[in-house]
Design an enzyme around this catalytic site. Structure first.
Site, PDB file in Angstrom:
ATOM      1  N   GLU A 199       0.875  -1.176   0.075  1.00 11.49           N
ATOM      2  CA  GLU A 199      -0.166  -0.131  -0.098  1.00 11.49           C
ATOM      3  C   GLU A 199       0.900   1.252   0.043  1.00 11.49           C
ATOM      4  OE1 GLU A 199      -3.999  -1.939   1.951  1.00 11.49           O
ATOM      5  OE2 GLU A 199      -2.458  -1.065   3.342  1.00 11.49           O
ATOM      6  N   CYS A 232       3.630   8.528   0.772  1.00 10.25           N
ATOM      7  CA  CYS A 232       4.022   7.580   1.978  1.00 10.25           C
ATOM      8  C   CYS A 232       4.239   6.446   1.265  1.00 10.25           C
ATOM      9  CB  CYS A 232       3.223   7.447   3.354  1.00 10.25           C
ATOM     10  SG  CYS A 232       3.500   6.239   4.493  1.00 10.25           S
ATOM     11  N   CYS A 282       6.472  -7.247   6.729  1.00  8.16           N
ATOM     12  CA  CYS A 282       7.441  -6.426   7.322  1.00  8.16           C
ATOM     13  C   CYS A 282       8.292  -7.608   8.149  1.00  8.16           C
ATOM     14  CB  CYS A 282       6.980  -5.583   8.466  1.00  8.16           C
ATOM     15  SG  CYS A 282       8.403  -4.602   9.311  1.00  8.16           S
ATOM     16  N   CYS A 316       6.652  -5.404  15.595  1.00  6.46           N
ATOM     17  CA  CYS A 316       5.950  -4.345  16.530  1.00  6.46           C
ATOM     18  C   CYS A 316       4.448  -4.657  16.815  1.00  6.46           C
ATOM     19  CB  CYS A 316       5.895  -3.075  15.960  1.00  6.46           C
ATOM     20  SG  CYS A 316       7.701  -2.502  15.627  1.00  6.46           S
ATOM     21  N   CYS A 334       1.378  -2.432  15.476  1.00  2.24           N
ATOM     22  CA  CYS A 334       1.366  -2.169  13.884  1.00  2.24           C
ATOM     23  C   CYS A 334       0.855  -3.243  13.280  1.00  2.24           C
ATOM     24  CB  CYS A 334       2.735  -2.056  13.530  1.00  2.24           C
ATOM     25  SG  CYS A 334       3.053  -1.446  11.656  1.00  2.24           S
ATOM     26  N   GLU A 357      10.238  -2.382   6.783  1.00  2.00           N
ATOM     27  CA  GLU A 357      11.500  -1.603   7.425  1.00  2.00           C
ATOM     28  C   GLU A 357      12.445  -1.330   6.621  1.00  2.00           C
ATOM     29  OE1 GLU A 357      12.333  -0.481  10.400  1.00  2.00           O
ATOM     30  OE2 GLU A 357      14.155   0.047   9.167  1.00  2.00           O
ATOM     31  N   HIS A 386       9.079   5.500  20.809  1.00  2.00           N
ATOM     32  CA  HIS A 386       7.886   4.728  21.487  1.00  2.00           C
ATOM     33  C   HIS A 386       8.234   4.254  22.680  1.00  2.00           C
ATOM     34  CE1 HIS A 386       5.792   4.874  17.630  1.00  2.00           C
ATOM     35  NE2 HIS A 386       6.305   3.980  17.192  1.00  2.00           N
ATOM     36  N   CYS A 435      -0.887   5.736   9.989  1.00  2.00           N
ATOM     37  CA  CYS A 435       0.148   5.136  10.331  1.00  2.00           C
ATOM     38  C   CYS A 435      -0.167   3.773  11.274  1.00  2.00           C
ATOM     39  CB  CYS A 435       0.987   5.735  11.525  1.00  2.00           C
ATOM     40  SG  CYS A 435       1.467   7.487  10.787  1.00  2.00           S
TER      41      CYS A 435
HETATM   42  N1  SAH Z   1       9.501   0.155   9.932  1.00  2.00           N
HETATM   43  C1  SAH Z   1       9.501   1.451   9.906  1.00  2.00           C
HETATM   44  C2  SAH Z   1       8.458   2.463   8.805  1.00  2.00           C
HETATM   45  C3  SAH Z   1       7.348   2.006   9.110  1.00  2.00           C
HETATM   46  S1  SAH Z   1       6.984   3.629   9.544  1.00  2.00           S
HETATM   47  C4  SAH Z   1       9.364   2.326  11.286  1.00  2.00           C
HETATM   48  O1  SAH Z   1       8.985   1.541  12.132  1.00  2.00           O
HETATM   49  O2  SAH Z   1       9.650   3.437  11.368  1.00  2.00           O
HETATM   50  C5  SAH Z   1       5.208   3.671  10.487  1.00  2.00           C
HETATM   51  C6  SAH Z   1       5.175   4.386  11.540  1.00  2.00           C
HETATM   52  O3  SAH Z   1       3.917   4.529  12.297  1.00  2.00           O
HETATM   53  C7  SAH Z   1       6.127   4.083  12.601  1.00  2.00           C
HETATM   54  O4  SAH Z   1       6.745   5.259  13.296  1.00  2.00           O
HETATM   55  C8  SAH Z   1       5.492   3.258  13.388  1.00  2.00           C
HETATM   56  O5  SAH Z   1       5.813   3.273  14.952  1.00  2.00           O
HETATM   57  C9  SAH Z   1       3.980   3.913  13.528  1.00  2.00           C
HETATM   58  N2  SAH Z   1       2.799   3.174  13.968  1.00  2.00           N
HETATM   59  C10 SAH Z   1       2.967   1.674  13.729  1.00  2.00           C
HETATM   60  N3  SAH Z   1       1.657   1.164  14.142  1.00  2.00           N
HETATM   61  C11 SAH Z   1       0.994   2.391  14.553  1.00  2.00           C
HETATM   62  C12 SAH Z   1      -0.402   2.560  14.968  1.00  2.00           C
HETATM   63  N4  SAH Z   1      -1.185   1.747  15.231  1.00  2.00           N
HETATM   64  N5  SAH Z   1      -0.698   3.901  15.120  1.00  2.00           N
HETATM   65  C13 SAH Z   1      -0.150   4.910  14.978  1.00  2.00           C
HETATM   66  N6  SAH Z   1       1.583   4.780  14.531  1.00  2.00           N
HETATM   67  C14 SAH Z   1       1.509   3.576  14.302  1.00  2.00           C
END
Ligand code: SAH
Length: 347
Positions: free
Chosen positions: A95, A108, A115, A119, A122, A167, A223, A340
């Site tokens: 996406e 984006c 991935c 996490c 996510c 990632e 985080h 996100c």
């Molecule tokens: N893997 C990389 C790129 C993905 S960026 C990274 O982690 O930075 C996606 C962003 O959205 C990251 O900052 C992640 O921590 C955040 N994210 C993931 N799940 C989320 C959620 N449920 N709500 C808000 N932000 C989230």
């Protein structure tokens, strides 16, 4: 009859393309022409390369493929955000999101199918990593969103964030190659200052970015600045702990002199205590940085809930009192699961 697999023509460098034409008894210059069609003109069909002879186009067709992406489905949010389901040549889907604000349009983009990390908060992490995207597949996402921005917002794309699925630093070479093309005059000629790569924090790769003297911005999804908390929500932290992340960031800053953005979500009962805030303040002392507090976008999991406004305000006040720049980001495109952490191929 045995059919040999045709090669992805965009896997060739410009020099390789020039050499190919020479090996065919043609001029090296033909390689430049085709290269321009492939990249700056983002042409997906040899037939459309109008300054190339018919015979040469047929020869290219016989030898190569263009593995372009297809935007399979677009969902438009009430706030103008568009989420694209992007189909790859082998039918995998990732996406991408177009995010318009009053004066800019941000793309984006995804860097992997699924991935490699885990996490807990996510949605993308629920899909395991199936493969890395190629440079041209990342480039195509940018081209497609630039077109959408011109169509819907009457302006070109202005910024790119590598914050879609995957990632980026676990697909290091292809991500860097895509940025090389995006920023090159022979590609989209965008400034690297308008590009941000976001990582969950892979220390070795952050150091490699510094060694490679990259010119784009770096964001780290932090985080939590407490190992015991971070390992619970981002289990790979057990391997790449905060001390090694901090050390890598110090290395990054020493070499690039670029400040880093920390992305940070505050969750109820997880990281909303004074101890959590103090740990973040301490972590922020390592190098010049900015904290971006992002709103939690619920995924189908009750463990995580956005902390209340008081906790967020306490974070903001304490960070500011310590001279640390902090911003609060509201997610866009929530109604279409484009925010996100919500990218997970629901459809
Ligand atoms: N893997 C990389 C790129 C993905 S960026 C990274 O982690 O930075 C996606 C962003 O959205 C990251 O900052 C992640 O921590 C955040 N994210 C993931 N799940 C989320 C959620 N449920 N709500 C808000 N932000 C989230």
């Amino acid at each position: 009859m045995k059919t040999t697999e045709k090669k992805d023509i965009r896997a060739l460098t410009k020099d390789q393309l020039r050499e190919f034409f020479v090996s065919q008894g043609d001029k090296a210059f033909r390689g430049n022409q085709v290269y321009e069609w492939l990249w700056s003109k983002a042409c997906y069909d040899f037939e459309d390369m109008t300054n190339i002879s018919k015979e040469t186009r047929a020869m290219l067709e016989a030898n190569f493929v263009i593995n372009n992406i297809k935007v399979d489905r677009q969902q438009r949010s009430n706030d103008g955000t568009i989420k694209n389901a992007v189909k790859l040549h082998d039918d995998f889907v990732v996406e991408s999101v177009m995010i318009p604000t009053y004066n800019r349009t941000t793309a984006c983009v995804s860097s992997q199918v699924g991935c490699s990390l885990d996490c807990k908060f996510c949605a993308t992490a629920k899909l395991k990593r199936l493969r890395n995207l190629n440079p041209d597949e990342i480039y195509d996402q940018v081209v497609a969103i630039d077109k959408q921005s011109r169509l819907y917002n009457n302006r070109p794309l202005s910024n790119i964030v590598y914050m879609g699925m995957g990632e980026p630093l676990m697909n290091y070479n292809n991500v860097l190659k895509s940025i090389e093309k995006i920023t090159s005059e022979e590609g989209l000629n965008m400034s690297p200052k308008r590009i941000t790569v976001s990582t969950s924090g892979v220390p070795k790769m952050i150091k490699k970015l510094a060694d490679d003297e990259v010119k784009f911005n770096l964001a780290v999804s932090l985080h939590s600045a407490r190992d015991e908390v971070r390992t619970q929500i981002m289990p790979f932290n057990a391997k790449f702990d905060l001390a090694s992340l901090r050390e890598a960031l110090e290395y990054w800053y020493a070499k690039t002199k670029k400040r880093v953005t920390y992305e940070y979500i505050v969750w109820k009962g997880i990281n909303d205590t004074t101890e959590d805030i103090n740990a973040l303040v301490e972590f922020c002392k390592a190098i010049p940085c900015k904290v971006n507090l992002i709103e939690y976008n619920p995924i189908d999991d009750d463990t995580f809930q956005q902390a209340n406004d008081n906790a967020v305000a306490q974070y903001m006040n304490t960070l500011e009192a310590n001279g640390i720049t902090v911003t609060l980001r509201h997610s866009r495109g929530k109604d279409i699961d484009a925010a996100c952490g919500q990218l997970a191929n629901k459809n």
